[in-house]
Design an enzyme around this catalytic site. Structure first.
Site, PDB file in Angstrom:
ATOM      1  N   ASP A  14      -8.607   3.059  -2.367  1.00 21.33           N
ATOM      2  CA  ASP A  14      -7.607   2.330  -2.039  1.00 21.33           C
ATOM      3  C   ASP A  14      -7.294   1.099  -2.873  1.00 21.33           C
ATOM      4  OD1 ASP A  14      -5.829   0.440  -0.953  1.00 21.33           O
ATOM      5  OD2 ASP A  14      -7.230   0.133   1.072  1.00 21.33           O
TER       6      ASP A  14
ATOM      7  N   CYS B 223       0.687  -1.361  -0.123  1.00 15.18           N
ATOM      8  CA  CYS B 223       0.099   0.076  -0.046  1.00 15.18           C
ATOM      9  C   CYS B 223       0.884   1.176   0.029  1.00 15.18           C
ATOM     10  CB  CYS B 223      -0.930  -0.028   1.280  1.00 15.18           C
ATOM     11  SG  CYS B 223      -0.046   0.148   2.801  1.00 15.18           S
TER      12      CYS B 223
ATOM     13  N   HIS C  52      -1.442   1.648   7.008  1.00 14.85           N
ATOM     14  CA  HIS C  52      -1.961   1.487   5.794  1.00 14.85           C
ATOM     15  C   HIS C  52      -2.503   2.716   5.137  1.00 14.85           C
ATOM     16  CE1 HIS C  52      -3.838  -0.622   2.578  1.00 14.85           C
ATOM     17  NE2 HIS C  52      -5.138   0.057   2.639  1.00 14.85           N
TER      18      HIS C  52
END
Length: 290
Positions: free
Chosen positions: A122, A68, A107
């Site tokens: 995302d 990520c 994250h």
């Protein structure tokens, strides 16, 4: 760094003159279908950095994936270059061993404002928790996607992302009780606040996640890529092809262990990845599931 190179990498050939939701949805979807979520650098002796040019060269020019901190950093840069109103946020991933959200808000995700409405993007969570399109930031709204029904819940002091999925069907009896198979129909994925974050917030977390012996990422080698019908994943030596069958209320998980001789072929054929350094697959016990 060139937007056109990125667009070629994800197979995006449409006009991007309009900064609208349709354009955002399209590039979000193309990213997750083209660029794997993977942490293989850790298991190849390579250092992962928050330097955007390094990330661009790795993911766009060297046809790799990333975790990520790489994929979502790159995607945030793309959105800003295009002119989208984009804010970086941090989130804490749910840990089923702890039955709570982890302590590290590591994250990276983004908030995008379009026509006065807020959306969460995302492109780098992977496997069955991967959203293919942005989620509108409205509490309790059911937002159906390929993997299931996603919801963002406003808890007052934080927002929570959860998903209701389908029952797993595992044809290979050797994996019927695998710890990689999630049997929770509804699960929490991560929590976050709307506090803006800069790159500096993630630098120490980036180092910790790739060096801490207790980190998920040092304990498991992970590579996953979304497909039109589901997703593929290589977790340690276990290769899975998952097919979503919403009409039957199941996800079919075709799982098998691969040999060392198959690693290079699987990475190339299934994920379009060719590594420069030797990979050591890793799968110690952890809370991670498909």
């Amino acid at each position: 760094m060139d937007l056109r190179e990125y667009f070629r990498r994800i197979g995006f050939h449409a006009s991007y003159d309009k900064l609208d939701l349709a354009t955002l949805k399209l590039i979000h979807r193309q990213h997750v279908m083209s660029i794997p979520f993977e942490n293989l650098s850790i298991h190849c002796g390579e250092r992962i950095t928050m330097d955007l040019e390094v990330i661009f060269n790795k993911v766009v020019r060297s046809s790799r994936g990333g975790w990520c901190l790489e994929n979502n950093s790159l995607f945030g840069w793309v959105l800003r270059q295009m002119g989208f109103n984009t804010t970086t946020l941090s989130s804490r991933v749910f840990n089923s061993f702890l039955n709570d959200f982890g302590p590290l808000d590591s994250h990276l995700i983004s908030k995008v404002i379009i026509d006065g409405k807020a959306y969460i993007t995302d492109v780098s969570f992977g496997v069955s928790s991967q959203v293919r399109e942005p989620l509108e930031l409205i509490s309790g709204k059911e937002q159906p996607q390929a993997a299931g029904v996603f919801r963002l819940i406003d808890k007052g002091d934080m927002w929570v992302l959860e998903k209701t999925g389908r029952k797993p069907e595992v044809p290979n009896p050797e994996f019927a009780t695998s710890s990689l198979v999630s049997r929770k129909e509804t699960k929490q994925i991560y929590c976050f606040t709307l506090e803006p974050r800069g790159v500096d917030h993630f630098v120490d977390k980036c180092h910790r996640l790739q060096t801490d012996p207790a980190s998920l990422f040092t304990n498991k080698s992970i590579c996953s890529l979304q497909t039109p019908t589901g997703f593929r994943a290589l977790i340690g030596k276990t290769y899975s092809e998952v097919t979503f069958k919403p009409e039957e209320g199941v996800d079919v998980l075709d799982m098998r262990d691969i040999s060392d001789d198959e690693i290079e072929e699987i990475l190339m054929e299934k994920f379009n990845i060719k590594l420069q350094n030797k990979l050591k697959l890793m799968s110690n016990k952890s809370w991670y599931t498909l």
